[in-house]
Enzyme design. Structure first.
Site, PDB file in Angstrom:
ATOM      1  CG  ASP A 187      -1.916   1.161   1.200  1.00 34.72           C
ATOM      2  OD1 ASP A 187      -1.690   2.130   0.442  1.00 34.72           O
ATOM      3  OD2 ASP A 187      -2.913   1.112   1.935  1.00 34.72           O
ATOM      4  CG  HIS A 192      -0.622   5.356   4.918  1.00 35.89           C
ATOM      5  ND1 HIS A 192      -1.577   5.605   5.875  1.00 35.89           N
ATOM      6  CD2 HIS A 192      -1.274   4.820   3.852  1.00 35.89           C
ATOM      7  CE1 HIS A 192      -2.760   5.219   5.418  1.00 35.89           C
ATOM      8  NE2 HIS A 192      -2.598   4.740   4.201  1.00 35.89           N
ATOM      9  CB  ILE A 207      -2.859   8.712   9.417  1.00 35.05           C
ATOM     10  CG1 ILE A 207      -3.350   8.350   7.998  1.00 35.05           C
ATOM     11  CG2 ILE A 207      -3.228  10.151   9.773  1.00 35.05           C
ATOM     12  CD1 ILE A 207      -4.865   8.417   7.838  1.00 35.05           C
ATOM     13  N   GLY A 210      -5.006   1.889   8.107  1.00 37.10           N
ATOM     14  CA  GLY A 210      -6.040   1.216   8.886  1.00 37.10           C
ATOM     15  C   GLY A 210      -5.817  -0.281   8.939  1.00 37.10           C
TER      16      GLY A 210
END
Length: 292
Positions: A187, A192, A207, A210
């Site tokens: 990903d 991120h 961040i 998830g």
């Protein structure tokens, strides 16, 4: 409109070949915090190739995470990554995941929901090898600013927490470079890693994925209430209720047999931010322990 719901849901299924081996499994486990303490026998099940067990959440990244990438490039879908958030995830395991595998993924878009100011895209990836079905992933993608097209609103039920103290509570500290390590699973969203990109998306710093939190949580539950037996997990569903920043500590609360045997209900919060919600509506369905 960048999202054409009718075109997306009517599109022919897309197939992709997936392959993985022990190195991919080990990288994934390290990316969700396995290996601490490094010589702990319980951790070596996740990190040492000659005794490797595969967490079912590995299904979300097997083959480089093609379920998500394939879904966002489906016909009828053209979205700005700065507007995309992961809304929810479910993995259903049909049999234990092998350490090394080759399989075919069939991806569809079963639904696109209109939430008013946002759209929710449901992506489904069904994976099978020559022996039959392996797993099914349902991924909910929340896209800000893409609602209002007159579609169905979709389900919106919430799962209340049990009216009792949790059976187990554990804390899992995250590395400052957790997102940089986890993104090596496939990903590559700069949200991120790149502070400038994160700022354009409305965050003061990058961040955590998830799905990294998702994996950390499953490992905590397997290790704490399922005796370290990854083969007991049948399905794992969650709703992403808030962001996590690398370097924070997750607080994972677990209720056994909630509301019935064979289920563990879980709530995850950010311990460093007054228990701000992170994962909600989270349930792990499991089988019984096998013979010793």
């Amino acid at each position: 409109m960048p999202i054409d719901a009718a075109k997306a849901t009517a599109a022919e299924p897309r197939t992709t070949e997936l392959t993985w081996d022990h190195k991919d499994v080990q990288l994934y486990h390290l990316g969700i915090g396995a290996g601490v303490p490094a010589t702990d026998p319980g951790e070596l099940r996740y990190t040492l190739e000659d005794r490797l067990h595969v967490l079912p959440s590995f299904a979300t990244v097997a083959g480089g995470g093609m379920a998500l990438a394939g879904g966002l490039s489906a016909p009828g879908i053209d979205v700005d990554l700065t507007a995309v958030l992961h809304g929810g995830q479910t993995v259903t395991v049909h049999r234990p995941l092998p350490v090394k595998g080759s399989a075919v993924q069939t991806a569809t878009v079963p639904a696109v929901y209109d939430k008013g100011k946002a759209a929710v895209i449901l992506l489904r990836a069904e994976v099978a090898d020559t022996d039959g079905p392996l797993w099914t992933c349902d991924t909910q993608i929340f896209v800000r600013g893409e609602g209002g097209f007159g579609g169905e609103r979709g389900p919106s039920g919430r799962l209340a927490l049990p009216d009792r103290a949790p059976d187990k509570t554990v804390e899992r500290p995250l590395r400052e470079d957790q997102a940089l390590l986890y993104r090596l699973n496939g990903d590559w969203n700069p949200l991120h890693a790149d502070p400038e990109f994160a700022a354009r998306a409305g965050f003061d710093r990058p961040i955590l994925h998830g799905l990294c939190t998702y994996g950390v949580t499953l490992k905590a539950v397997v290790d704490t209430v399922l005796g370290g037996d990854v083969g007991r997990v049948r399905s794992y569903a969650t709703r992403f209720a808030g962001v996590v920043f690398p370097g924070e500590t997750l607080r994972v609360r677990m209720w056994r047999d909630a509301p019935e045997p064979g289920r563990v209900q879980v709530a995850v919060t950010a311990a460093d931010r007054d228990d701000a919600p992170v994962l909600a509506d989270t349930v792990i369905e499991h089988g019984q322990a096998g013979p010793v």
